[in-house]
Design a protein around this motif. Structure first.
Motif, PDB file in Angstrom:
ATOM      1  N   ALA A  34      28.304  18.765  27.921  1.00  0.00           N
ATOM      2  CA  ALA A  34      29.070  18.295  29.084  1.00  0.00           C
ATOM      3  C   ALA A  34      29.608  16.893  28.823  1.00  0.00           C
ATOM      4  CB  ALA A  34      28.184  18.305  30.328  1.00  0.00           C
ATOM      5  N   THR A  35      28.768  16.054  28.200  1.00  0.00           N
ATOM      6  CA  THR A  35      29.199  14.683  27.904  1.00  0.00           C
ATOM      7  C   THR A  35      30.384  14.695  26.937  1.00  0.00           C
ATOM      8  OG1 THR A  35      26.958  13.885  28.236  1.00  0.00           O
ATOM      9  CG2 THR A  35      28.428  12.472  26.981  1.00  0.00           C
ATOM     10  N   VAL A  41      33.449  15.750  28.842  1.00  0.00           N
ATOM     11  CA  VAL A  41      33.939  14.680  29.726  1.00  0.00           C
ATOM     12  C   VAL A  41      34.545  13.557  28.891  1.00  0.00           C
ATOM     13  CG1 VAL A  41      33.233  12.919  31.389  1.00  0.00           C
ATOM     14  CG2 VAL A  41      32.280  15.199  31.540  1.00  0.00           C
ATOM     15  N   PHE A  42      33.898  13.254  27.788  1.00  0.00           N
ATOM     16  CA  PHE A  42      34.381  12.165  26.917  1.00  0.00           C
ATOM     17  C   PHE A  42      35.808  12.450  26.446  1.00  0.00           C
ATOM     18  CE2 PHE A  42      34.589  10.081  22.689  1.00  0.00           C
ATOM     19  CZ  PHE A  42      34.449   8.781  23.123  1.00  0.00           C
ATOM     20  N   LEU A  48      33.475   3.563  33.757  1.00  0.00           N
ATOM     21  CA  LEU A  48      34.806   3.931  33.259  1.00  0.00           C
ATOM     22  C   LEU A  48      35.806   2.819  33.560  1.00  0.00           C
ATOM     23  CD1 LEU A  48      36.738   6.011  32.037  1.00  0.00           C
ATOM     24  CD2 LEU A  48      37.001   6.989  34.303  1.00  0.00           C
ATOM     25  N   TYR A  98      32.885   4.090  27.388  1.00  0.00           N
ATOM     26  CA  TYR A  98      33.397   5.431  27.687  1.00  0.00           C
ATOM     27  C   TYR A  98      32.298   6.459  27.433  1.00  0.00           C
ATOM     28  CZ  TYR A  98      38.283   3.910  28.024  1.00  0.00           C
ATOM     29  OH  TYR A  98      39.454   3.332  28.414  1.00  0.00           O
ATOM     30  N   VAL A  99      31.548   6.241  26.353  1.00  0.00           N
ATOM     31  CA  VAL A  99      30.483   7.193  26.012  1.00  0.00           C
ATOM     32  C   VAL A  99      29.401   7.185  27.090  1.00  0.00           C
ATOM     33  CG1 VAL A  99      28.762   7.842  24.301  1.00  0.00           C
ATOM     34  CG2 VAL A  99      30.937   6.912  23.556  1.00  0.00           C
ATOM     35  N   VAL A 100      28.969   5.971  27.484  1.00  0.00           N
ATOM     36  CA  VAL A 100      27.910   5.880  28.508  1.00  0.00           C
ATOM     37  C   VAL A 100      28.414   6.484  29.819  1.00  0.00           C
ATOM     38  CG1 VAL A 100      26.360   4.339  29.754  1.00  0.00           C
ATOM     39  CG2 VAL A 100      26.950   3.833  27.402  1.00  0.00           C
ATOM     40  N   SER A 101      29.681   6.165  30.139  1.00  0.00           N
ATOM     41  CA  SER A 101      30.274   6.724  31.360  1.00  0.00           C
ATOM     42  C   SER A 101      30.312   8.249  31.284  1.00  0.00           C
ATOM     43  CB  SER A 101      31.686   6.157  31.521  1.00  0.00           C
ATOM     44  OG  SER A 101      32.401   6.897  32.458  1.00  0.00           O
ATOM     45  N   ALA A 102      30.763   8.769  30.145  1.00  0.00           N
ATOM     46  CA  ALA A 102      30.831  10.230  29.977  1.00  0.00           C
ATOM     47  C   ALA A 102      29.438  10.833  30.062  1.00  0.00           C
ATOM     48  CB  ALA A 102      31.476  10.570  28.641  1.00  0.00           C
ATOM     49  N   ALA A 103      28.438  10.107  29.527  1.00  0.00           N
ATOM     50  CA  ALA A 103      27.062  10.633  29.572  1.00  0.00           C
ATOM     51  C   ALA A 103      26.593  10.747  31.012  1.00  0.00           C
ATOM     52  CB  ALA A 103      26.133   9.714  28.782  1.00  0.00           C
ATOM     53  N   MET A 104      26.958   9.785  31.836  1.00  0.00           N
ATOM     54  CA  MET A 104      26.516   9.842  33.237  1.00  0.00           C
ATOM     55  C   MET A 104      27.193  11.002  33.958  1.00  0.00           C
ATOM     56  SD  MET A 104      26.109   5.841  34.125  1.00  0.00           S
ATOM     57  CE  MET A 104      25.115   6.131  35.559  1.00  0.00           C
ATOM     58  N   PHE A 105      28.491  11.175  33.685  1.00  0.00           N
ATOM     59  CA  PHE A 105      29.160  12.347  34.268  1.00  0.00           C
ATOM     60  C   PHE A 105      28.541  13.632  33.701  1.00  0.00           C
ATOM     61  CE2 PHE A 105      32.755   9.348  35.044  1.00  0.00           C
ATOM     62  CZ  PHE A 105      32.862   9.559  36.403  1.00  0.00           C
ATOM     63  N   GLY A 106      28.252  13.596  32.396  1.00  0.00           N
ATOM     64  CA  GLY A 106      27.687  14.779  31.726  1.00  0.00           C
ATOM     65  C   GLY A 106      26.342  15.172  32.318  1.00  0.00           C
TER      66      GLY A 106
END
Lengths: 745, 403
Positions: A204-205, A208-209, B20, B32-40
């Motif tokens: 998922a990450t 999203v990334f 983000l 961006y990676v940390v942000s994507a991880a939280m969304f993920g």
């Protein structure tokens, strides 16, 4: 208010008893702290203090979780106030937002450390986990490379496990059970469950990334660093390239091959010179998009050399300076966009300030930047590693219509300067250029025609032989060798355009480099040193063209046809997609395909190495997984029986024997009574017969005789069962070892 | 399936969005990676729980019958199909109302959940769903799903051991009741002799008389004196709600008296309008308790009508127990019911159930009326008991009220 505060303090609270949860949170916190500390933003003593005291804090808070800890709370509050005072003092003396990052990191670390001493409840652990996100993000904002993954992955794993254990604890509490019941039984299945969840999170990450919009940032410049300022020597007005001996750059220098530096970063470019460049990263660039990082620009071509006709430079004042462009470098503001770039110098660089064309503002740590009339920026010193500077550029983004113009309207002075050609240029070069360009009235038509010809008739080759004496580089490249690299190709195009009256100039610098997927920085290697052509379009200004990219490799065998076809397909799909998010997806897909293909093509050359790594991985997984499972099973079998009631304790004791028996290959069939199963175990293992009889006897009296077993007797059953379990586990281990030895023999 | 987002469902994307924003401004790739991880985490945490609840089957194991107040051990078997290991799951057994936690169930395995259940009311417990909730693995969103798990449990009413009740015993029956009219029957006393008929048992041949008379004569026996216990439960009116209502107390009284009667060897009969089969004749203990457990709350006829509908002529030499609430309607009616039973030759035990304090309504009798009624009943030769909910039932049934 005081009474309320006291009441709050004395209110009974539900403590979090799960050791596993605390360990997971502690690991997440420590990983994030190490991530920040590794960015060299805090001093050594501070790093040492927080990294040593934080684990101690977690240990302390575990032991004192049931106490009120009023004194500790007061001390922690005092510590927090001191940390805040220190932060305010330091941040007050900071001159920029960037300079405040160090005190900010320090106060985050201090708060995290202090908080670790008082974590009685689950919500306190949640707060710690949330704080660790702040720290890992802070470390990430400072990290320049993908290597930060070594901190991010442990943090992510620990944080996910902590979330899983926290939920398990919450559910256990909901049912009124002890908080640590679920998490204490962190068996292999539990790890697998959390690992499966983690795998979904990773997917998922990643999705999203890829979908996150990447828009341009604000004018946030980097912190200015210029290490060892005292040792830097100011340089003169020329370009000084520390990694390229001036001998090769001199007009009368020898032909030959230079090593370790690019000869294009000099006052002149001698096309007879050959250089070998390494794959060492020399710059990291934070920028929203790929661009040529332009260094020097040349306008005079003669005798196989590029030189600069007017080397007068204008000195800019201050750390932050606006760059005057002048009419010769005017661009169409409507057809351009702003782009901020921050450069992190990793290897010694010449005194060139690389930036995308056209630079408008520059932030350089010691000021003193000079600019010439070709908008090439020079620093007053050669740039040592660690230097950081930012440049705001206005990048021309002309439309096709804006490029479809003729040379009419070109300022005469500019036209005469940038159409200069050496008188000795061979007629066949002029003739070829005329043949290609004259059918096209517009500049872009001429540019395209020449690029197409170069693409069809020349080949890119980095290790070409030295140019024969007495020959012109362009003539030799176009008609004799037809092999060359960016200098030959860009020079040929510049010369041919000039011969057709199109103003053009020769630029050197770095290609954008490869964008690191995780850090987002462009990693520019020494081998990314490049040269290209700038062409003047009336009404639009100077526009960069790179004929080299269109020229195919000389050794076509290295190109995998399928890979090339896929690349084209990816580009085609990317081109079809509309702008915005879809374009981002297209770009990401194309980038991913490109990355995969790069891996495939590169691994083809190092197939053996890949196979070794793969075999190693397979071996590690095959041999490690059973060992891990065995370790978990052994731990489970030898874990104490945690029942309190005598009746449950007796049942638990028999179950323990049953599990240990199953581990030794003697599972209890459903039709066997406890006594029959006891006989089976006695016959099939070396377990103490008396111990088995004790457990079975007490169990039978309890379930069939309806007797209430006394606590003392239940404890006897428990101890006997643990002895049996230990023996069976050891027996199973010995048998495995014997089997291993015999198989090796 | 119901989905309920938890606080993390908001905080994670919010944190991701803030990061983000910072990432966009700072152009820092790792943000961006940390942000994507939280969304993920938020996305994965929202998707996975539903999968944890797929492929589960439940089966409930519990005894078929129980008594109110019994501590039961109910076992729920969870069978997991293919796919994930599931858990932790938080569940509720809607039949028993108990809450359970399942640490985890591995794929293709089963897990037993034990829960304690103390039924607080008599009656049928049938069907019953199992509800499972999970937010595993990250507690971002909780999914809840229900399964129909068929089970049946019949909970008998609470009953107490009664020390002694003045039931009409054959030996203790008064003379006027016992010997006024003998009838042929299956008793032990000889009623007379008659000629042998085909089919008569040879054991009944009176050889001495047969020898004297020339033909075979057989003995006839008297009908044994009836010691039947007939329990009438009034369901015409009910005061109070739930397990404290007068009707429920009446059922407990009836169960206690029935168990006593059966223990001391009386055939029993129970009559109540609040049952699909309003009359139960000569049941065993379990059948009697089952019948009482199944009594529903439907309104029955007035007590006198209930009594009159019984076959009064069969009640001669029986003990009739009338269990009724102390309501105005019953107060008017119970006297005639008692008279009818006494006229039929039955001994009458009148058991008056008082409503619990606080639940009395306008249909309840006042204190004076209650006293008058009980006095009248006693004067009419009925043996009267009064059930006071504030006292133990055993105590209430120990001694009748005295005149």
């Amino acid at each position: 208010m005081l009474a309320r505060a006291l009441a709050r303090l004395t209110r009974p609270r539900v403590t979090e008893d799960s050791v596993a949860l605390r360990v997971a949170v502690a690991l997440a916190v420590l990983a994030s702290m190490v991530g920040v500390v590794a960015q060299d933003i805090v001093s050594g003593p501070v790093a040492f203090l927080v990294l040593v005291l934080t684990p101690l804090g977690f240990l302390f808070s575990w032991h004192s979780r049931s106490s009120r800890n009023v004194v500790v709370k007061v001390l922690l509050a005092a510590g927090a106030v001191m940390a805040l005072a220190n932060f305010l003092q330091r941040v007050g003396s900071a001159t920029s937002v960037e300079a405040a990052r160090a005190p900010l990191a320090e106060i985050f670390l201090y708060v995290q450390m202090l908080h670790s001493f008082d974590l009685p409840r689950r919500r306190d652990l949640h707060f710690s986990l949330a704080s660790s996100i702040t720290l890992i993000a802070m470390g990430g904002s400072l990290a320049l490379s993908g290597d930060y993954v070594i901190f991010f992955i442990p943090w992510g794993l620990a944080a996910l496990f902590a979330m899983h254990l926290s939920y398990a604890s919450e559910v256990a509490m909901k049912s009124g059970a002890r908080a640590d019941v679920a998490s204490r039984r962190m068996s292999f299945a539990g790890v697998r469950l959390a690992a499966a969840g983690t795998a979904v999170v990773v997917l998922a990450t990643a999705a999203v990334f890829m979908l996150l919009p990447r828009t341009g940032g604000s004018k946030l410049t980097a912190s200015f660093q210029l290490p060892n300022l005292g040792k830097l020597l100011p340089v003169g007005s020329g370009i000084v390239n520390p990694s390229f001996p001036s001998l090769f750059g001199s007009p009368d220098g020898p032909f030959g091959v230079g090593r370790g530096g690019y000869y294009g970063f000099a006052d002149q470019v001698n096309l007879r010179i050959r250089a070998r460049l390494s794959d060492e990263i020399v710059l990291r660039v934070r920028a929203p998009q790929a661009q040529f990082w332009r260094g020097a620009v040349f306008d005079v071509y003669s005798n196989s050399r590029w030189t600069q006709s007017n080397d007068r430079k204008r000195a800019l004042t201050g750390v932050h300076a606006f760059i005057p462009s002048g009419p010769a470098n005017a661009i169409n503001l409507k057809g351009s966009s702003e782009m901020l770039q921050t450069f992190y110098v990793e290897q010694p660089q010449p005194n060139l300030i690389f930036a995308a064309y056209r630079p408008e503002e520059v932030w350089f740590p010691i000021g003193g930047v000079r600019v010439n009339d070709r908008m090439s920026l020079q620093a007053p010193v050669v740039l040592p590693p660690g230097t950081v500077y930012s440049v705001l550029s206005r990048v021309p983004t002309p439309t096709s219509a804006e490029l479809a113009v003729t040379t009419d309207g070109t300022p005469p002075a500019l036209a005469s300067r940038y159409t200069q050609l050496p008188p000795e240029l061979s007629a066949r070069v002029r003739h070829l250029a005329a043949e290609l360009a004259s059918p096209h009235p517009t500049i872009i038509g001429k540019v395209d025609a020449i690029q197409r010809w170069l693409q069809r008739n020349t080949r890119y080759k980095i290790d070409i032989p030295p140019q024969p004496r007495g020959t012109d580089a362009v003539d030799h490249f176009l008609f004799e060798g037809r092999r060359g690299y960016c200098e030959q190709i860009a020079t040929a195009m510049t010369v041919m355009l000039r011969s057709q009256g199109v103003p053009a100039r020769f630029a050197t610098g770095y290609d954008s480099g490869h964008r690191d997927l995780l850090s987002g920085y462009f990693e520019v290697k020494q081998s990314d040193a490049h040269s290209w052509v700038e062409v003047y379009f009336p009404g639009t200004g100077w526009v960069e063209f790179d004929p080299t990219h269109a020229v195919p490799l000389a050794s076509r065998g290295a190109e995998v046809p399928a890979a090339a076809a896929l690349k084209k397909l990816a580009k085609f799909i990317g081109a079809l997609l509309p702008t915005g998010v879809l374009k981002e997806i297209g770009g990401a897909v194309a980038g991913t395909i490109g990355a995969v293909l790069r891996v495939i093509t590169s691994s083809a050359s190092s197939l053996a190495g890949g196979l070794v790594v793969f075999a190693g991985l397979v071996w590690a997984i095959r041999s490690g997984t059973p060992r891990l499972r065995r370790a978990f099973r052994r731990r489970r079998l030898l874990s104490p029986i945690r029942e309190n009631e005598p009746a449950s304790l007796v049942v638990g004791a028999f179950r323990k024997i049953q599990s240990a028996g199953a581990g030794s290959g003697l599972s209890r069939p459903p039709n066997l009574t406890p006594k029959e199963y006891g006989h089976l175990l006695k016959g099939g293992t070396n377990a103490d017969h008396d111990d088995i009889d004790v457990v079975v006897g007490i169990l039978e009296r309890q379930i069939y005789g309806g007797e209430a077993i006394h606590e003392q007797e239940a404890l006897v059953a428990r101890d006997a069962a643990m002895r049996v379990a230990r023996l069976l586990v050891e027996q199973a281990s010995d048998e495995r070892d014997r089997a291993l030895v015999s198989s090796r023999v | 399936m119901k989905l309920r987002p938890k606080r993390r469902m908001v905080t994670l994307p919010l944190g991701g969005a803030i990061l983000l924003l910072v990432a966009t401004n700072a152009q820092a790739g790792w943000l961006y990676v940390v942000s994507a991880a939280m969304f993920g985490i938020a996305i994965a945490g929202a998707l996975i729980p539903a999968f944890h609840l797929r492929g589960l089957r439940f089966e409930r194991v519990l005894p078929q019958t129980a008594t109110v107040g019994d501590a039961l051990r109910v076992k729920l078997r969870v069978v997991a199909g293919r796919g994930w290991s599931r858990g932790p799951l938080f569940g509720r057994d809607l039949l028993t109302g108990s809450e359970v936690v399942v640490d985890r169930v591995s794929s293709r395995s089963q897990h037993w959940i034990h829960c304690d259940f103390v039924p607080q009311r008599r009656g049928w417990f049938s069907g019953g769903q199992v509800e499972m909730t999970t937010g595993a693995p990250f507690g971002v969103l909780e999914a809840t799903r229900r399964w129909d798990v068929s089970s049946e449990l019949l909970v008998h009413p609470r009953w107490v051991q009664v020390g002694n009740l003045p039931l009409l015993e054959s030996a203790s029956a008064p003379d006027e009741d016992m010997h006024d009219r003998s009838r042929r029957g299956e008793g032990l006393e000889v009623f007379g002799l008659r000629d042998y008929r085909r089919g008569d048992s040879i054991r009944h041949i009176h050889w001495r008389s047969s020898a004297r008379g020339g033909g075979l004569l057989v003995r006839e026996y008297e009908q044994p004196p009836s010691s039947r216990l007939v329990i009438f439960i009034d369901s015409h009116e009910d005061i109070g709600t739930g397990t404290d209502s007068t009707f429920e107390v009446s059922i407990s009284v009836a169960a206690s008296i029935a168990m006593y009667g059966l223990d001391v060897g009386h055939p029993i009969e129970m009559v109540c309008d609040a049952a699909p089969e309003r009359r139960l004749v000569e049941p065993g203990k379990m059948a009697a308790l089952d019948w009482l457990a199944k009594l529903d709350g439907r309104k029955g006829r007035a007590l006198s009508d209930l009594v009159m509908s019984a076959e009064l002529h069969t009640l001669r030499r029986s003990t009739a127990v009338l269990i009724f609430p102390l309501t105005a309607a019953t107060g008017r009616d119970v006297g005639s019911a008692v008279s009818a039973l006494q006229e039929a030759g039955a001994r009458v035990l009148a058991i008056a159930v008082s409503p619990r304090a606080g639940s009395a309504d306008r249909t309840s009798l006042g204190a004076n009326d209650v006293a008058d009624l009980l006095t009248r009943l006693r004067q009419g030769r009925a043996i009267v008991y009064r059930i006071d909910p504030s006292r133990e039932l055993t105590e209430c049934l120990r001694e009748p009220l005295h005149v």
